[in-house]
Design a protein around this motif. Structure first.
Motif, PDB file in Angstrom:
ATOM      1  N   GLY A 119      32.464  -4.959 -18.263  1.00 12.72           N
ATOM      2  CA  GLY A 119      33.256  -3.900 -17.634  1.00 12.72           C
ATOM      3  C   GLY A 119      32.375  -2.852 -16.981  1.00 12.72           C
ATOM      4  O   GLY A 119      31.151  -2.970 -16.961  1.00 12.72           O
ATOM      5  N   ARG A 120      33.013  -1.822 -16.446  1.00  9.36           N
ATOM      6  CA  ARG A 120      32.303  -0.879 -15.572  1.00  9.36           C
ATOM      7  C   ARG A 120      32.191   0.543 -16.101  1.00  9.36           C
ATOM      8  O   ARG A 120      31.824   1.443 -15.354  1.00  9.36           O
ATOM      9  N   THR A 121      32.584   0.785 -17.345  1.00  7.02           N
ATOM     10  CA  THR A 121      32.405   2.127 -17.894  1.00  7.02           C
ATOM     11  C   THR A 121      30.915   2.295 -18.222  1.00  7.02           C
ATOM     12  O   THR A 121      30.153   1.317 -18.217  1.00  7.02           O
ATOM     13  N   ILE A 122      30.529   3.532 -18.526  1.00  9.98           N
ATOM     14  CA  ILE A 122      29.104   3.799 -18.747  1.00  9.98           C
ATOM     15  C   ILE A 122      28.539   2.942 -19.891  1.00  9.98           C
ATOM     16  O   ILE A 122      27.471   2.357 -19.759  1.00  9.98           O
ATOM     17  N   ALA A 123      29.278   2.843 -20.993  1.00 11.58           N
ATOM     18  CA  ALA A 123      28.765   2.022 -22.106  1.00 11.58           C
ATOM     19  C   ALA A 123      28.782   0.547 -21.729  1.00 11.58           C
ATOM     20  O   ALA A 123      27.836  -0.188 -22.022  1.00 11.58           O
ATOM     21  N   ALA A 124      29.845   0.107 -21.061  1.00 19.39           N
ATOM     22  CA  ALA A 124      29.975  -1.323 -20.743  1.00 19.39           C
ATOM     23  C   ALA A 124      28.896  -1.797 -19.768  1.00 19.39           C
ATOM     24  O   ALA A 124      28.374  -2.903 -19.920  1.00 19.39           O
ATOM     25  N   ILE A 125      28.526  -0.946 -18.804  1.00 20.56           N
ATOM     26  CA  ILE A 125      27.463  -1.392 -17.869  1.00 20.56           C
ATOM     27  C   ILE A 125      26.121  -1.463 -18.589  1.00 20.56           C
ATOM     28  O   ILE A 125      25.307  -2.321 -18.319  1.00 20.56           O
ATOM     29  N   ASN A 126      25.917  -0.561 -19.530  1.00 19.65           N
ATOM     30  CA  ASN A 126      24.669  -0.600 -20.296  1.00 19.65           C
ATOM     31  C   ASN A 126      24.658  -1.771 -21.273  1.00 19.65           C
ATOM     32  O   ASN A 126      23.604  -2.312 -21.583  1.00 19.65           O
ATOM     33  N   ALA A 127      25.841  -2.161 -21.749  1.00 16.95           N
ATOM     34  CA  ALA A 127      25.936  -3.351 -22.594  1.00 16.95           C
ATOM     35  C   ALA A 127      25.581  -4.592 -21.768  1.00 16.95           C
ATOM     36  O   ALA A 127      24.925  -5.506 -22.253  1.00 16.95           O
ATOM     37  N   SER A 128      26.007  -4.596 -20.514  1.00 14.49           N
ATOM     38  CA  SER A 128      25.750  -5.754 -19.645  1.00 14.49           C
ATOM     39  C   SER A 128      24.262  -5.887 -19.323  1.00 14.49           C
ATOM     40  O   SER A 128      23.789  -6.979 -19.039  1.00 14.49           O
ATOM     41  N   GLY A 129      23.563  -4.775 -19.319  1.00 16.10           N
ATOM     42  CA  GLY A 129      22.113  -4.809 -19.086  1.00 16.10           C
ATOM     43  C   GLY A 129      21.732  -5.291 -17.703  1.00 16.10           C
ATOM     44  O   GLY A 129      20.674  -5.870 -17.499  1.00 16.10           O
ATOM     45  N   SER A 130      22.615  -5.064 -16.745  1.00 15.57           N
ATOM     46  CA  SER A 130      22.325  -5.530 -15.391  1.00 15.57           C
ATOM     47  C   SER A 130      21.830  -4.373 -14.540  1.00 15.57           C
ATOM     48  O   SER A 130      22.453  -3.310 -14.486  1.00 15.57           O
ATOM     49  N   LYS A 131      20.713  -4.589 -13.871  1.00 15.92           N
ATOM     50  CA  LYS A 131      20.105  -3.532 -13.041  1.00 15.92           C
ATOM     51  C   LYS A 131      21.081  -3.122 -11.934  1.00 15.92           C
ATOM     52  O   LYS A 131      21.279  -1.942 -11.655  1.00 15.92           O
ATOM     53  N   LYS A 132      21.709  -4.142 -11.338  1.00 12.86           N
ATOM     54  CA  LYS A 132      22.630  -3.887 -10.228  1.00 12.86           C
ATOM     55  C   LYS A 132      23.761  -2.944 -10.647  1.00 12.86           C
ATOM     56  O   LYS A 132      24.179  -2.075  -9.896  1.00 12.86           O
ATOM     57  N   MET A 133      24.253  -3.128 -11.857  1.00 12.67           N
ATOM     58  CA  MET A 133      25.407  -2.322 -12.294  1.00 12.67           C
ATOM     59  C   MET A 133      25.014  -0.944 -12.814  1.00 12.67           C
ATOM     60  O   MET A 133      25.800  -0.010 -12.762  1.00 12.67           O
ATOM     61  N   THR A 134      23.773  -0.833 -13.348  1.00 14.76           N
ATOM     62  CA  THR A 134      23.393   0.450 -13.978  1.00 14.76           C
ATOM     63  C   THR A 134      22.624   1.365 -13.022  1.00 14.76           C
ATOM     64  O   THR A 134      22.548   2.568 -13.262  1.00 14.76           O
ATOM     65  N   GLU A 135      22.081   0.793 -11.941  1.00 15.73           N
ATOM     66  CA  GLU A 135      21.249   1.569 -11.024  1.00 15.73           C
ATOM     67  C   GLU A 135      21.988   2.790 -10.476  1.00 15.73           C
ATOM     68  O   GLU A 135      23.102   2.660  -9.945  1.00 15.73           O
ATOM     69  N   GLY A 136      21.377   3.953 -10.647  1.00 16.03           N
ATOM     70  CA  GLY A 136      21.980   5.181 -10.122  1.00 16.03           C
ATOM     71  C   GLY A 136      22.972   5.824 -11.064  1.00 16.03           C
ATOM     72  O   GLY A 136      23.590   6.839 -10.732  1.00 16.03           O
ATOM     73  N   PHE A 137      23.142   5.214 -12.224  1.00 19.78           N
ATOM     74  CA  PHE A 137      24.117   5.752 -13.180  1.00 19.78           C
ATOM     75  C   PHE A 137      23.433   6.198 -14.482  1.00 19.78           C
ATOM     76  O   PHE A 137      23.994   6.091 -15.558  1.00 19.78           O
ATOM     77  N   GLY A 138      22.199   6.706 -14.340  1.00 19.05           N
ATOM     78  CA  GLY A 138      21.439   7.169 -15.501  1.00 19.05           C
ATOM     79  C   GLY A 138      22.030   8.441 -16.068  1.00 19.05           C
ATOM     80  O   GLY A 138      22.940   9.013 -15.469  1.00 19.05           O
ATOM     81  N   PRO A 139      21.602   8.929 -17.218  1.00 18.44           N
ATOM     82  CA  PRO A 139      20.599   8.298 -18.079  1.00 18.44           C
ATOM     83  C   PRO A 139      21.147   7.063 -18.781  1.00 18.44           C
ATOM     84  O   PRO A 139      22.347   6.958 -19.000  1.00 18.44           O
ATOM     85  N   LYS A 140      20.209   6.175 -19.089  1.00 15.57           N
ATOM     86  CA  LYS A 140      20.562   4.925 -19.754  1.00 15.57           C
ATOM     87  C   LYS A 140      21.235   5.228 -21.100  1.00 15.57           C
ATOM     88  O   LYS A 140      20.787   6.109 -21.821  1.00 15.57           O
TER      89      LYS A 140
END
Ligand code: PLP
Length: 390
Positions: A130-151
């Motif tokens: 999914g696309r929420t902040i926790a879900a993108i970090n769970a996915s561990g995909s650079k494409k999805m997390t880029e620009g949405f820091g902090p990790k």
């Protein structure tokens, strides 16, 4: 110019109405819809039983707060627990909310048994939750997390299939392993039965929880109600969404009574999750999917579809690399990038959608018929031929 933000790469196509496996444009053009809202419309468009259920409920009561008992939700939860491993359910509105809640439930369980430091979740790198902040970090995909820091801390990753690394990652801070039983966005990669059984044993041995994300592959899509049933394993927590609403936004988390103990009053909530309108639709979806022979038919059609697709693959080995999937969650992996192929299918009135690894996802409604599958096969063959002759 559209007033909508540009976060989607939309096709220049819109629809006036839908019925069953088909969508119709304003000008009357008819498309065979094998996207179905990305595995959402499990019973196709404007299913008569669902239309009746939503109309009936809309005249009674749409929404009341979870501060009160909602009988339609009680009924849906009971039916889901009677048919599955689960003892308790929490309703949400989407898949990402369901996976977020699954993470919270796992952490809260360990907190409730006096182990608050056991809170890390192990996931597959480049998976999709999914696309929420926790879900993108769970996915561990650079494409999805880029620009949405902090990790967001609390997630550890291993590459698909790297069991050595997975075993190394488990330590006294690990709460759970969370994976999709079939990686959907990741390219319809089916986790083999032996592997699911191994994961269950590993979790038991290490006294951690197994979360199986069935948002895309659950609710009959794989030919069983849950995809993990093929392996005969029982997870601890399962987020679901998509198919359970048949087009109405519903998410849910299923869990055992052991882990549910941590979710005491006030630990989680949702304004809309589990409202009477949504729950009535969910019950109507189950009326159909729990019908005798419904899943037998899904499996029969799946077998036919996959055999025929493999025949096409044999004929066009320079175009199709592999046919993947289970039930009616099917992936055609191409040798080359799939965008042109998907466009050509669309030019021939068949709608499909991409996934990673050059995969074309084919997601008919679960009540599709053989005639409709034959139309799709004919179009797929035609497009292969056109691309070969080019
Ligand atoms: C496996 C999986 N988990 C979670 C999600 C997120 O669901 P939603 O888009 O409803 O938030 C998806 C959506 O595609 C999914 O496929």
């Amino acid at each position: 110019m559209s007033a909508l933000a540009n976060n989607y790469n939309r096709k220049k196509l819109s629809f006036k109405k839908g019925k069953g496996s088909f969508l119709y444009t304003k000008s009357g053009k008819k498309y065979l819809d094998f996207v179905q809202g990305i595995a959402v419309n499990s019973l196709g468009h404007t299913n008569t039983h669902l239309v009746k259920a939503i109309n009936k409920q809309s005249k009674k009561v749409w929404h009341v707060s979870n501060a009160f008992i909602i009988p339609e939700g009680e009924k849906l939860a009971k039916r889901l627990t009677q048919k599955t491993f689960a003892d308790k359910i929490i309703f949400q509105n989407s898949g990402a909310e369901a996976t977020e809640a699954a993470i919270k439930i796992a952490r809260r369980y360990f907190y409730s048994i006096g182990k608050p430091k056991k809170n890390r979740i192990i996931c597959i790198k480049n998976s999709f939750h999914g696309r929420t902040i926790a879900a993108i970090n769970a996915s561990g995909s650079k494409k999805m997390t880029e620009g949405f820091g902090p990790k967001v801390n609390g997630f550890d990753h291993f590459e698909f299939g790297d069991h050595k690394r997975l075993k190394k990652l488990i330590n006294n801070k690990t709460a759970a392993i969370m994976i999709e039983t079939i990686l959907g966005e990741g390219g319809i990669k089916v986790i083999p039965n032996w592997c699911l059984r191994y994961l269950r044993k590993l979790c038991n041995r290490k006294k951690i929880l197994l979360i199986l994300d069935e948002v895309q592959c659950g609710i009959g899509r794989s030919g069983k109600f849950f995809a993990f049933e093929h392996a005969n394993v029982k997870p601890d927590i399962v987020p679901i969404a998509k198919g359970i609403g048949g087009g109405f936004p519903i998410g849910a988390v299923l869990m055992t009574k052991k882990v549910a103990k941590g979710m005491t009053a006030g630990t989680h909530g949702s304004t809309f999750g589990g409202n009477p309108l949504a729950m009535s639709v969910g019950n109507a979806v189950l009326d159909q999917i729990f019908r005798k022979n419904f899943l037998t038919n899904v499996n029969k059609l799946s077998k036919y579809f996959i055999i025929e697709l493999n025949q096409i693959k044999k004929k066009f080995p320079k175009i199709i690399k592999e046919i993947r999937g289970l039930g009616l969650l099917i992936g055609i992996q191409l040798i080359k990038d799939q965008n042109k192929f998907i466009q050509k299918l669309m030019d021939n009135n068949l709608l499909t959608i991409r996934a990673a690894e050059n995969v074309v996802r084919v997601l008919p409604p679960l009540n599709v018929n053989k005639k409709e599958i034959d139309i799709a096969l004919k179009i797929i063959k035609k497009v292969c031929k056109e691309l070969k002759d080019k």
